[in-house]
Design an enzyme around this catalytic site. Structure first.
Site, PDB file in Angstrom:
ATOM      1  CE1 TYR A 147      -3.864   2.229   0.229  1.00  0.00           C
ATOM      2  CE2 TYR A 147      -2.691   3.281   2.040  1.00  0.00           C
ATOM      3  CZ  TYR A 147      -3.717   3.284   1.112  1.00  0.00           C
ATOM      4  OH  TYR A 147      -4.594   4.344   1.088  1.00  0.00           O
ATOM      5  CE  LYS A 151      -3.477   4.894  -2.405  1.00  0.00           C
ATOM      6  NZ  LYS A 151      -4.449   5.351  -3.420  1.00  0.00           N
TER       7      LYS A 151
END
Length: 395
Positions: A147, A151
């Site tokens: 994650y 990002k």
């Protein structure tokens, strides 16, 4: 009528953004893989011409499906790449592999690039591309798989796109903790402790999706007012906090985002900035440009004095926005003073947050008050009440 395509629009930030832009008269093309929730979102959009909106049920990890989007929509003034997913396995990175890992990267990192490519024939000149990354792209969140990496990759992709495509206005929004359905699921699963989370946020609370929708509304609709490549962390100051002392929960509730701005300009020795101000009753804000005029080596002192002046006049629910010089061409002997001034902005945000006092700054290469006015007013105003501690560079 301006048009926007928003991905991940069936819930959370995407749904709130669609609702906000629809109220402003935008035509919304909403994309999500949850067809039922998407249809409900479109049906609930405001305006007498609800039929102007369009729902597109689509799995954005499907490369072939993305390729069909340009055939299904008309000209677009803005593209909001909001769709994303988090890892739910709670496993260390080295123990992860396979379909879940690839699917997360495909949605969070690959899909935004593919959407820009696929929709380029539909993006009008000067179209805004808003990529919704995360505070997890600025600092690592362990046990969430790829994650944080995905990002961070989206932030890098956005900056590169801004350089590669000067015909577009690209920005990247980095939300902090927002009370979306995803966050609620993490809390319910015991993977997120809201008390521990808010203890790391200077403003002492999570954001509501509507607060991030205000930021998207500004970025998507500001045209040339937003410098391409802008990174905007709207995270309550969590990205600038590095201490060990926890923050108490917020006791001052935000005012409605539509509250009028009362912006007072101080320190304007050049008489160039006064027109940025807005008078009347409303959300109290100060734009202090005195650090810009301070001689090299005196910027830290100027920020300190501006903060003291502001604190004497405001006890809660107000904002201070500063204008600092960029460091291009700065004498190396003064570079430390300027860097210290930037860090003081972050420190003040951490100390003031409990009282809903915010402080941010623009770092500018040239004094262009008229061009910077929309961005300054957004930063200072009630629509940006979860933005604090940031020094935003403007080339």
């Amino acid at each position: 009528m301006p048009s926007v395509l928003i991905t991940g629009a069936a819930a959370g930030i995407g749904r709130a953004a669609a609702q906000r832009l629809a109220r402003d008269g935008w035509r919304c093309v909403l994309v999500d893989r949850d067809g039922a929730a998407l249809a409900a979102t479109v049906a609930g959009l405001s305006g007498s011409e609800a039929s102007r909106h369009q729902a597109v049920e689509m799995d954005l990890t499907d490369v072939a499906a993305i390729g069909t989007l340009a055939e299904r929509t008309g000209p677009l003034d803005a593209l909001v790449n909001n769709a994303g997913m988090s890892d739910r396995t709670n496993l260390p990175v080295v123990e992860q592999a396979g379909d879940d890992w690839r699917a997360l990267l495909a949605l969070n990192l690959d899909a935004p690039a593919r959407l820009v490519d696929a929709l380029s024939p539909r993006l009008v000149a000067g179209a805004r591309v808003v990529n919704v990354a995360s505070g997890a792209g600025l600092r690592a969140i362990p046990w969430r798989g790829a994650y944080s990496a995905s990002k961070a990759g989206l932030i890098g992709l956005s900056r590169a796109l801004a350089r590669e495509r000067p015909d577009l206005r690209v920005s990247v929004l980095c939300p902090g903790f927002v009370r979306t359905e995803l966050v609620d699921r993490l809390i319910a699963a015991g993977r997120l402790d809201p008390a521990r989370v808010t203890a790391k946020i200077p403003l002492g609370r999570m954001a509501e999706p509507e607060e991030l929708a205000e930021a998207i509304r500004f970025l998507a609709g500001a045209d040339g007012a937003v410098p391409s490549g802008l990174l905007l962390p709207v995270d309550g100051g969590s990205s600038v906090f590095g201490g060990s002392q926890g923050f108490a929960p917020a006791t001052v509730a935000p005012v409605p985002s539509e509250t009028l701005l009362c912006l007072r300009v101080v320190g304007d020795v050049s008489a160039k900035w006064s027109a940025v101000g807005q008078h009347g009753d409303g959300y109290a804000a100060v734009l202090d440009v005195s650090p810009l005029a301070a001689p090299g080596g005196n910027r830290l002192a100027a920020v300190h004095e501006a903060a003291r002046r502001f604190a004497r006049e405001h006890t809660s629910q107000a904002s201070l926005t500063l204008v600092l010089p960029a460091d291009a061409g700065e004498d190396w002997r003064h570079a430390g003073d300027l860097a210290a001034a930037r860090m003081l902005v972050a420190t003040l945000a951490c100390e003031w947050g409990a009282r809903a006092l915010r402080v941010n700054a623009l770092s500018v290469a040239r004094a262009e008050p008229e061009a910077l006015a929309p961005l300054l007013r957004f930063m200072a105003g009630a629509g940006a009440q979860y933005l604090t501690g940031q020094v935003l560079p403007v080339a």
